[in-house]
Motif scaffolding. Structure first.
Motif, short mmCIF file in Angstrom:
data_model
loop_
_atom_site.label_atom_id
_atom_site.label_comp_id
_atom_site.label_asym_id
_atom_site.label_seq_id
_atom_site.Cartn_x
_atom_site.Cartn_y
_atom_site.Cartn_z
N ASP A 80 38.33 22.85 32.24
CA ASP A 80 36.94 22.59 32.63
C ASP A 80 36.19 23.86 33.01
OD1 ASP A 80 38.01 23.19 35.11
OD2 ASP A 80 37.52 21.27 36.03
N GLY A 81 36.83 25.02 32.87
CA GLY A 81 36.18 26.29 33.14
C GLY A 81 36.34 26.81 34.56
N THR A 82 36.98 26.02 35.41
CA THR A 82 37.20 26.47 36.79
C THR A 82 38.42 27.38 36.85
OG1 THR A 82 38.56 24.53 37.28
CG2 THR A 82 36.18 24.37 37.78
N GLU A 83 38.49 28.13 37.93
CA GLU A 83 39.61 29.05 38.09
C GLU A 83 40.85 28.34 38.60
OE1 GLU A 83 39.09 32.92 39.49
OE2 GLU A 83 37.27 33.23 38.34
N SER A 84 42.00 28.90 38.23
CA SER A 84 43.29 28.35 38.61
C SER A 84 44.05 29.41 39.41
CB SER A 84 44.08 28.00 37.34
OG SER A 84 44.42 29.20 36.65
N PRO A 85 45.21 29.07 39.95
CA PRO A 85 46.01 30.09 40.62
C PRO A 85 46.36 31.25 39.69
CG PRO A 85 46.80 27.92 41.23
CD PRO A 85 45.77 27.72 40.14
N ARG A 86 46.56 30.98 38.40
CA ARG A 86 46.83 32.06 37.44
C ARG A 86 45.62 32.95 37.27
NH1 ARG A 86 48.56 30.80 32.06
NH2 ARG A 86 48.78 33.04 31.96
N SER A 87 44.42 32.37 37.42
CA SER A 87 43.19 33.18 37.35
C SER A 87 43.20 34.21 38.47
CB SER A 87 41.94 32.31 37.49
OG SER A 87 41.88 31.31 36.52
N GLN A 88 43.57 33.75 39.65
CA GLN A 88 43.61 34.67 40.80
C GLN A 88 44.64 35.77 40.58
OE1 GLN A 88 41.29 34.76 43.17
NE2 GLN A 88 40.40 33.17 41.88
N SER A 89 45.75 35.44 39.95
CA SER A 89 46.77 36.43 39.64
C SER A 89 46.23 37.48 38.67
CB SER A 89 48.00 35.73 39.04
OG SER A 89 48.96 36.66 38.65
N SER A 90 45.47 37.05 37.68
CA SER A 90 44.87 37.99 36.73
C SER A 90 43.82 38.86 37.41
CB SER A 90 44.23 37.24 35.56
OG SER A 90 45.23 36.68 34.75
N ARG A 91 43.05 38.28 38.31
CA ARG A 91 42.06 39.06 39.06
C ARG A 91 42.76 40.11 39.94
NH1 ARG A 91 36.85 37.66 38.91
NH2 ARG A 91 36.27 35.62 38.08
N SER A 92 43.86 39.73 40.56
CA SER A 92 44.62 40.68 41.38
C SER A 92 45.16 41.81 40.51
CB SER A 92 45.78 39.99 42.08
OG SER A 92 45.31 39.06 43.01
N PHE A 93 45.69 41.46 39.35
CA PHE A 93 46.20 42.47 38.42
C PHE A 93 45.06 43.42 38.02
CE2 PHE A 93 47.45 44.25 34.39
CZ PHE A 93 48.79 44.57 34.59
N ALA A 94 43.89 42.87 37.75
CA ALA A 94 42.73 43.69 37.37
C ALA A 94 42.38 44.69 38.47
CB ALA A 94 41.53 42.80 37.06
N ARG A 95 42.44 44.25 39.72
CA ARG A 95 42.15 45.18 40.83
C ARG A 95 43.16 46.31 40.89
NH1 ARG A 95 40.63 40.29 43.20
NH2 ARG A 95 42.64 39.99 44.19
N LEU A 96 44.41 46.01 40.53
CA LEU A 96 45.47 47.02 40.57
C LEU A 96 45.37 48.04 39.42
CD1 LEU A 96 48.44 44.72 41.58
CD2 LEU A 96 47.31 46.43 43.02
N VAL A 97 44.73 47.67 38.32
CA VAL A 97 44.62 48.60 37.19
C VAL A 97 43.19 49.09 36.98
CG1 VAL A 97 46.64 47.67 35.99
CG2 VAL A 97 44.37 46.74 35.48
N GLU A 98 42.31 48.77 37.89
CA GLU A 98 40.90 49.15 37.77
C GLU A 98 40.71 50.66 37.66
OE1 GLU A 98 36.71 48.22 40.11
OE2 GLU A 98 38.61 47.90 41.13
#
Length: 154
Positions: A80-98
């Motif tokens: 439905d386009g909402t974020e999931s726990p895996r979405s948060q994991s990807s966002r965290s990974f993005a912050r680590l490789v920014e």
């Protein structure tokens, strides 16, 4: 910079440059690269996850060797386009490789399904599919992003 908006990503990279796509999983990180003109994406190296610092070194080496200017990371959303726990994991990974360059988080809801269907149609064995799925999904994610980025340029 981390964004989900192609226009904001394009502002940071107005002259293009090679991009690296990442399909971040629990056991592996599929990678893909595109040309500097953002025409096509191709699967690259599969990174088997160990400790994050070692994983990042592998990603940095690949990015440096290929002249990568930005990253496109798959963002797993619910149907439905909402974020999931895996979405948060990807966002965290993005912050680590920014620090590797600007990051575009790209909707990857259908990437694995699309790639898997294509591999089944090619009559690829289950073992080969399992080995290649993450890199092909990364290429699918990256291709979708560069298609959107180049459409916005015209």
């Amino acid at each position: 910079m981390i964004t989900t908006q192609p226009a904001a990503f394009l502002e940071v990279l107005p002259t293009g440059g090679r991009l690296m796509g990442l399909d971040v999983g629990m056991k592996t990180i599929g990678t893909a690269l595109c040309d500097a003109g953002w025409t096509f994406a191709s699967p690259a190296t599969l990174v088997r996850r160990t400790k994050f610092t070692k994983d990042k070194v592998q990603l940095l080496e690949l990015a440096k060797a290929q002249g990568v200017r930005g990253l496109v990371i798959g963002l797993p959303l619910n149907l439905d386009g909402t974020e999931s726990p895996r979405s948060q994991s990807s966002r965290s990974f993005a912050r680590l490789v920014e620090d590797m360059g600007p990051v575009l988080l790209w909707d990857e809801r259908w990437s694995t399904v699309a790639v898997e269907r294509a591999m089944i149609e090619q009559d690829m064995s289950r073992a080969k599919r399992a080995e290649r799925i993450d890199n092909l999904a990364a290429a699918y994610i990256l291709q979708g992003a560069i298609d959107a980025l180049t459409i916005n340029q015209t």
